[in-house]
Write an enzyme that holds these catalytic residues in place. Structure first.
Site, PDB file in Angstrom:
ATOM      1  N   SER A  40      70.655 -69.742  17.587  1.00  6.35           N
ATOM      2  CA  SER A  40      69.480 -70.349  17.258  1.00  6.35           C
ATOM      3  C   SER A  40      69.592 -71.628  16.095  1.00  6.35           C
ATOM      4  CB  SER A  40      68.435 -69.423  16.748  1.00  6.35           C
ATOM      5  OG  SER A  40      67.085 -70.048  16.883  1.00  6.35           O
TER       6      SER A  40
ATOM      7  N   HIS B  98      65.838 -71.199  22.700  1.00  7.32           N
ATOM      8  CA  HIS B  98      64.894 -70.439  23.066  1.00  7.32           C
ATOM      9  C   HIS B  98      63.643 -71.192  24.215  1.00  7.32           C
ATOM     10  CE1 HIS B  98      66.029 -68.108  19.649  1.00  7.32           C
ATOM     11  NE2 HIS B  98      65.694 -68.919  18.733  1.00  7.32           N
TER      12      HIS B  98
END
Length: 202
Positions: A117, A158
């Site tokens: 991330s 994501h």
């Protein structure tokens, strides 16, 4: 580089990417991006994923570590891992602590860098495009959104995964014609080897 949205979801691909026996290796585990976030469960999940591979986790909190500690751990351990959380805060602390330069040097020397991330996004040329996903007000002393520039693409992490579905769609709609985006779901990883970029899925 092994750049994921969620390391624990793609950890099964890591040993093959590393092309060596990973059991007994040591990773410098940087959770810094998460310390300004409410939810930090992903950090524990990623740590467990490393332990399941037999990799020894050596935590380095760069927001409080000394310059010597940062240099020593980043240079001596086998791998570098940077967790998810707030990308802007992470970049601020990397820059302030000097970890940014050490990490770039280690990557140039061939050390495996693993991002998840925020830890993946900071490798892009600039991180401002992620403003809709991360609160940049948590990085009050960050003066530049220039990333570590280790890839010339912009990772949209994501993608199509809860709870970021709408935010990721919003970023995609805004930047799809402006930036060379790479869309990464939680079950995909971007591997970078010898300047070859490849998206792999679990």
């Amino acid at each position: 580089m092994f750049l994921a949205s969620s390391f624990c979801d793609v950890a099964s691909l890591f040993s093959e990417f590393a092309a060596e026996e990973v059991k007994g290796k040591k990773v410098t585990f940087i959770p810094t991006a998460s310390i300004v976030e409410e939810y930090v469960g992903h950090v524990e999940n990623d740590q467990k994923a490393f332990e399941a591979l037999g990799i020894i986790v050596d935590t380095l909190e760069i927001s409080t570590a000394t310059a010597t500690e940062i240099k020593t751990k980043l240079r001596e351990n086998d791998y570098i891992f940077v967790s998810g959380g707030n990308t802007f805060y992470l970049l601020q602390e990397m820059r302030r602590s000097g970890a940014e330069q050490v990490i770039k040097q280690q990557i140039a020397l061939g050390k495996v860098y693993i991002g998840t991330s925020a830890g993946s996004v900071i490798m892009s040329p600039n991180i401002e495009y992620l403003e809709a996903m991360d609160d940049k007000s948590k990085a009050t002393s960050l003066e530049s959104y220039k990333g570590l520039e280790q890839i010339d693409k912009y990772l949209l992490v994501h993608y199509q995964n809860f709870p970021f579905t709408e935010t990721a769609d919003q970023i995609y709609a805004e930047y799809k014609d402006k930036l060379p985006l790479i869309l990464l779901s939680n079950h995909q990883v971007l591997t970078v080897k010898n300047q070859v970029l490849e998206v792999r899925s679990v």
